[in-house]
Scaffold this active site. Structure first.
Site, PDB file in Angstrom:
ATOM      1  N   GLY A  19    -132.214 -56.000  25.823  1.00 29.97           N
ATOM      2  CA  GLY A  19    -131.825 -57.404  25.838  1.00 29.97           C
ATOM      3  C   GLY A  19    -133.005 -58.351  25.697  1.00 29.97           C
ATOM      4  O   GLY A  19    -132.956 -59.307  24.910  1.00 29.97           O
ATOM      5  N   GLU A  40    -143.225 -57.269  31.173  1.00 25.85           N
ATOM      6  CA  GLU A  40    -142.674 -55.909  31.101  1.00 25.85           C
ATOM      7  C   GLU A  40    -143.765 -54.919  31.514  1.00 25.85           C
ATOM      8  O   GLU A  40    -144.797 -54.814  30.859  1.00 25.85           O
ATOM      9  CB  GLU A  40    -142.199 -55.617  29.660  1.00 25.85           C
ATOM     10  N   GLN A  48    -132.121 -45.894  25.268  1.00 22.15           N
ATOM     11  CA  GLN A  48    -131.331 -45.102  26.226  1.00 22.15           C
ATOM     12  C   GLN A  48    -130.031 -44.528  25.644  1.00 22.15           C
ATOM     13  O   GLN A  48    -129.626 -43.428  26.045  1.00 22.15           O
ATOM     14  CB  GLN A  48    -131.020 -45.946  27.465  1.00 22.15           C
ATOM     15  N   CYS A 166    -123.090 -48.281  30.247  1.00 25.83           N
ATOM     16  CA  CYS A 166    -122.303 -47.404  29.380  1.00 25.83           C
ATOM     17  C   CYS A 166    -121.328 -46.538  30.180  1.00 25.83           C
ATOM     18  O   CYS A 166    -121.564 -45.358  30.418  1.00 25.83           O
ATOM     19  CB  CYS A 166    -123.174 -46.524  28.499  1.00 25.83           C
ATOM     20  N   ASP A 298    -127.852 -55.990  30.972  1.00 24.99           N
ATOM     21  CA  ASP A 298    -127.213 -55.415  32.155  1.00 24.99           C
ATOM     22  C   ASP A 298    -127.391 -56.250  33.418  1.00 24.99           C
ATOM     23  O   ASP A 298    -126.612 -56.124  34.368  1.00 24.99           O
ATOM     24  CB  ASP A 298    -127.779 -54.009  32.421  1.00 24.99           C
ATOM     25  N   LYS A 306    -121.534 -53.015  30.375  1.00 21.65           N
ATOM     26  CA  LYS A 306    -122.989 -53.091  30.283  1.00 21.65           C
ATOM     27  C   LYS A 306    -123.472 -52.083  29.238  1.00 21.65           C
ATOM     28  O   LYS A 306    -123.567 -50.884  29.525  1.00 21.65           O
ATOM     29  CB  LYS A 306    -123.626 -52.814  31.645  1.00 21.65           C
ATOM     30  N   THR A 307    -123.748 -52.576  28.042  1.00 19.58           N
ATOM     31  CA  THR A 307    -124.179 -51.705  26.940  1.00 19.58           C
ATOM     32  C   THR A 307    -125.232 -52.423  26.099  1.00 19.58           C
ATOM     33  O   THR A 307    -125.305 -53.661  26.111  1.00 19.58           O
ATOM     34  CB  THR A 307    -122.994 -51.350  26.007  1.00 19.58           C
ATOM     35  N   ALA A 308    -125.998 -51.646  25.335  1.00 24.54           N
ATOM     36  CA  ALA A 308    -126.947 -52.238  24.393  1.00 24.54           C
ATOM     37  C   ALA A 308    -126.185 -53.017  23.329  1.00 24.54           C
ATOM     38  O   ALA A 308    -126.650 -54.041  22.825  1.00 24.54           O
ATOM     39  CB  ALA A 308    -127.805 -51.147  23.759  1.00 24.54           C
ATOM     40  N   ALA A 309    -124.987 -52.514  22.997  1.00 17.93           N
ATOM     41  CA  ALA A 309    -124.150 -53.198  22.009  1.00 17.93           C
ATOM     42  C   ALA A 309    -123.794 -54.598  22.488  1.00 17.93           C
ATOM     43  O   ALA A 309    -123.730 -55.541  21.694  1.00 17.93           O
ATOM     44  CB  ALA A 309    -122.884 -52.379  21.763  1.00 17.93           C
ATOM     45  N   CYS A 341    -118.720 -48.760  23.331  1.00 18.60           N
ATOM     46  CA  CYS A 341    -119.053 -47.477  23.916  1.00 18.60           C
ATOM     47  C   CYS A 341    -118.563 -46.383  22.963  1.00 18.60           C
ATOM     48  O   CYS A 341    -117.364 -46.115  22.917  1.00 18.60           O
ATOM     49  CB  CYS A 341    -118.329 -47.383  25.261  1.00 18.60           C
TER      50      CYS A 341
HETATM   51  P1  FAD Z   1    -132.933 -52.134  29.769  1.00 22.82           P
HETATM   52  O1  FAD Z   1    -132.882 -51.767  28.330  1.00 22.82           O
HETATM   53  O2  FAD Z   1    -132.748 -51.075  30.782  1.00 22.82           O
HETATM   54  O3  FAD Z   1    -134.318 -52.887  29.981  1.00 22.82           O
HETATM   55  C1  FAD Z   1    -134.689 -53.493  31.191  1.00 22.82           C
HETATM   56  C2  FAD Z   1    -136.195 -53.685  31.170  1.00 22.82           C
HETATM   57  O4  FAD Z   1    -136.573 -54.521  32.250  1.00 22.82           O
HETATM   58  C3  FAD Z   1    -136.960 -52.385  31.321  1.00 22.82           C
HETATM   59  O5  FAD Z   1    -137.870 -52.213  30.252  1.00 22.82           O
HETATM   60  C4  FAD Z   1    -137.661 -52.524  32.662  1.00 22.82           C
HETATM   61  O6  FAD Z   1    -138.943 -51.896  32.690  1.00 22.82           O
HETATM   62  C5  FAD Z   1    -137.778 -54.032  32.785  1.00 22.82           C
HETATM   63  N1  FAD Z   1    -137.872 -54.499  34.173  1.00 22.82           N
HETATM   64  C6  FAD Z   1    -137.150 -54.091  35.247  1.00 22.82           C
HETATM   65  N2  FAD Z   1    -137.536 -54.750  36.357  1.00 22.82           N
HETATM   66  C7  FAD Z   1    -138.519 -55.602  35.967  1.00 22.82           C
HETATM   67  C8  FAD Z   1    -139.336 -56.530  36.665  1.00 22.82           C
HETATM   68  N3  FAD Z   1    -139.207 -56.728  37.968  1.00 22.82           N
HETATM   69  N4  FAD Z   1    -140.262 -57.236  35.938  1.00 22.82           N
HETATM   70  C9  FAD Z   1    -140.395 -57.054  34.599  1.00 22.82           C
HETATM   71  N5  FAD Z   1    -139.653 -56.172  33.908  1.00 22.82           N
HETATM   72  C10 FAD Z   1    -138.738 -55.450  34.579  1.00 22.82           C
HETATM   73  N6  FAD Z   1    -125.367 -48.674  25.322  1.00 22.82           N
HETATM   74  C11 FAD Z   1    -124.675 -48.732  24.138  1.00 22.82           C
HETATM   75  O7  FAD Z   1    -124.542 -49.802  23.562  1.00 22.82           O
HETATM   76  N7  FAD Z   1    -124.140 -47.608  23.579  1.00 22.82           N
HETATM   77  C12 FAD Z   1    -124.292 -46.389  24.146  1.00 22.82           C
HETATM   78  O8  FAD Z   1    -123.800 -45.394  23.594  1.00 22.82           O
HETATM   79  C13 FAD Z   1    -125.024 -46.290  25.362  1.00 22.82           C
HETATM   80  N8  FAD Z   1    -125.210 -45.088  25.964  1.00 22.82           N
HETATM   81  C14 FAD Z   1    -126.001 -44.995  27.076  1.00 22.82           C
HETATM   82  C15 FAD Z   1    -126.256 -43.743  27.610  1.00 22.82           C
HETATM   83  C16 FAD Z   1    -127.098 -43.610  28.710  1.00 22.82           C
HETATM   84  C17 FAD Z   1    -127.352 -42.249  29.264  1.00 22.82           C
HETATM   85  C18 FAD Z   1    -127.714 -44.761  29.271  1.00 22.82           C
HETATM   86  C19 FAD Z   1    -128.663 -44.638  30.427  1.00 22.82           C
HETATM   87  C20 FAD Z   1    -127.447 -46.016  28.754  1.00 22.82           C
HETATM   88  C21 FAD Z   1    -126.590 -46.146  27.658  1.00 22.82           C
HETATM   89  N9  FAD Z   1    -126.294 -47.398  27.102  1.00 22.82           N
HETATM   90  C22 FAD Z   1    -125.553 -47.484  25.929  1.00 22.82           C
HETATM   91  C23 FAD Z   1    -126.632 -48.633  27.841  1.00 22.82           C
HETATM   92  C24 FAD Z   1    -127.851 -49.370  27.303  1.00 22.82           C
HETATM   93  O9  FAD Z   1    -128.956 -48.530  27.223  1.00 22.82           O
HETATM   94  C25 FAD Z   1    -128.129 -50.534  28.224  1.00 22.82           C
HETATM   95  O10 FAD Z   1    -126.948 -51.271  28.427  1.00 22.82           O
HETATM   96  C26 FAD Z   1    -129.207 -51.447  27.628  1.00 22.82           C
HETATM   97  O11 FAD Z   1    -130.420 -50.757  27.549  1.00 22.82           O
HETATM   98  C27 FAD Z   1    -129.318 -52.715  28.449  1.00 22.82           C
HETATM   99  O12 FAD Z   1    -130.403 -53.470  28.053  1.00 22.82           O
HETATM  100  P2  FAD Z   1    -131.229 -54.331  29.129  1.00 22.82           P
HETATM  101  O13 FAD Z   1    -132.291 -55.026  28.367  1.00 22.82           O
HETATM  102  O14 FAD Z   1    -130.292 -55.110  29.948  1.00 22.82           O
HETATM  103  O15 FAD Z   1    -131.846 -53.239  30.097  1.00 22.82           O
END
Ligand code: FAD
Length: 413
Positions: A19, A40, A48, A166, A298, A306-309, A341
């Site tokens: 995100g 970060e 993931q 996910c 997320d 909660k997905t990357a999508a 998903c």
């Molecule tokens: P994240 O990508 O987790 O990134 C969060 C970032 O914040 C991390 O880099 C972390 O280091 C950083 N951070 C945390 N705390 C702090 C802090 N205090 N200060 C600074 N930085 C911090 N999604 C799909 O769309 N399709 C799928 O098929 C799918 N399958 C999945 C399968 C698995 C096994 C998993 C684990 C996830 C899956 N997902 C899928 C979900 C997807 O990976 C997440 O929803 C997505 O990565 C969310 O993005 P985000 O940026 O919110 O969080």
């Protein structure tokens, strides 16, 4: 010890995951001169969604990582430390290295925290004694190792209470495992159980028939309302809390989906809602009280899957609305809760679940090309061959493929 120092950036993004990076790229597409800092701590970026395919023996785990410096937008400043406090009254984020970081606009993108410690005995045994999880880069390969080794005995797959990232991933791990045992001719000797804390196989009813057929085809015993609370690795016993009390099951293999929580620094801040997630308006993604704060991914308190999508569709909304706030205008772009998903039911077929707020189906493709409620080859090709490229080369670079948001007046009319 670091000396206290003060730093200012026009836009601060906390978190360089899916995100945070997508938001930065989308902002820079619209306004290349913006002064953006991304906080970060990790030097590695994880894709993931690929971990499911690592656990299924389709990807190597190396295919799911990139050095952080390669995915960070060049035009942004990367602050390689963690946020340890938010003070939205003074527009300041406190950083672990001692810096007080001031901003005009803040985007919180710190993800969902994996709370392994909630399950008694799990941290000590994860990655050993037949206990694995696709939710970690370190253990996803162990899932595939166990699947290959297992020819008989009981295999347990678990899903904790929502919200998890996910929500389909716990089942995908199970179906890919069952498919591998079926291909090897040993599925009949493996007793497969799915234990979910939830009350249904999936939260959106349109996808449940295809999942029920899959469960029947593999002979899986589904236990609804069964929540993993303890693991004893050496004796290979897992304990579940159910409506009828505690139940303990022996296992040869246990795939755990960990309980998940908002990052503590967010949950304990003035930005949090009652559940600990960032208290944003679900349509504009703007904080309900602090109008120069947005959330993406997320960590947001909006009720989408909660997905990357989801983050892919949220990025242009956050970028457009953030630019509007910087220009002292109304945020008009609307996020309709899209999440996706790809429910892998076997190696080669996927139910491409795509839906928004309230479970409204939001398919990206016409039904003649892909029926999202049925297992399709198209969904598999998208998941295995196209998604990593869409993620790294489009989403993280600000190319907003199939992601144009509606504006508020389009929704009203
Ligand atoms: P994240 O990508 O987790 O990134 C969060 C970032 O914040 C991390 O880099 C972390 O280091 C950083 N951070 C945390 N705390 C702090 C802090 N205090 N200060 C600074 N930085 C911090 N999604 C799909 O769309 N399709 C799928 O098929 C799918 N399958 C999945 C399968 C698995 C096994 C998993 C684990 C996830 C899956 N997902 C899928 C979900 C997807 O990976 C997440 O929803 C997505 O990565 C969310 O993005 P985000 O940026 O919110 O969080």
């Amino acid at each position: 010890m670091h000396a206290a120092r003060s730093l200012f950036h026009q836009v601060v993004i906390v978190g360089g995951g899916a995100g945070g990076l997508a938001a930065a790229a989308s902002l820079l597409r619209r306004r290349p001169s913006l002064d953006i800092a991304i906080v970060e701590p990790r030097d590695t970026h994880y894709y993931q969604p690929g971990w499911t395919l690592v656990g299924g023996g389709v990807f190597t785990r190396e295919q799911t990582v990139r050095p952080m410096k390669e995915v960070m937008p060049r035009a942004a400043s990367w602050l390689r430390t963690s946020a340890i406090g938010f003070d939205p009254e003074t527009n300041t984020v406190e950083l672990e290295d001692g810096t007080s970081l001031r901003y005009v606009l803040l985007i919180v993108a710190a993800g969902n925290r994996l709370a392994w410690e909630v399950i008694d005995g799990l941290p000590e045994t994860l990655g050993r004694n037949g206990v694995t999880s696709n939710y970690s880069y370190d253990t996803a390969p162990y899932t595939w190792q166990l699947v290959q080794q297992l020819s008989e005995g009981r295999a347990l797959f678990t899903q904790p209470p929502m919200p998890i990232k996910c929500a389909g991933a716990p089942q995908k791990a199970m179906y890919l495992s069952c498919d591998a045992w079926r291909r090897r001719g040993v599925l009949g000797n493996v007793e497969v159980e799915f234990h979910t804390a939830g009350a249904a196989l999936f939260g959106v009813p349109a996808y449940v028939p295809a999942l029920k057929e899959t469960v029947t085809r593999y002979g899986i015993h589904v236990n609804l309302g069964s929540n993993l609370i303890a693991v004893d690795g050496p004796t290979r016993r897992a304990t579940f809390k159910t409506a009828d009390g505690e139940v303990t099951r022996d296992f040869a293999m246990l795939h755990v989906t960990p309980p998940q929580k908002s990052p503590t620094v967010v949950a304990e801040s003035a930005l949090a809602d009652e559940a600990g997630y960032v208290d944003v308006d679900p349509a504009s993604l703007q904080h309900k009280s602090y109008h120069n704060v947005f959330a993406i991914g997320d960590v947001g308190g909006m009720p989408n899957a909660k997905t990357a999508a989801a983050a892919r569709k949220q990025a242009p909304v956050v970028a457009m609305n953030a630019v509007a706030v910087l220009d002292q205008q109304e945020p008009l772009a609307v996020y309709e809760g899209y999440g996706s998903c790809p429910l892998i039911v076997e190696r080669g077929r996927v139910v491409l679940a795509e839906f928004g707020y309230g479970g409204a189906l939001q398919p990206s493709f016409p039904n003649w090309l892909n029926d999202g409620t049925r297992p399709t080859r198209f969904g598999w090709i998208l998941k295995k061959d196209l998604m990593p490229t869409i993620y790294f080369d489009a989403m993280l670079k600000g190319h907003e493929w199939l992601a144009r948001p509606k504006m508020r007046d389009e929704i009203r009319s």
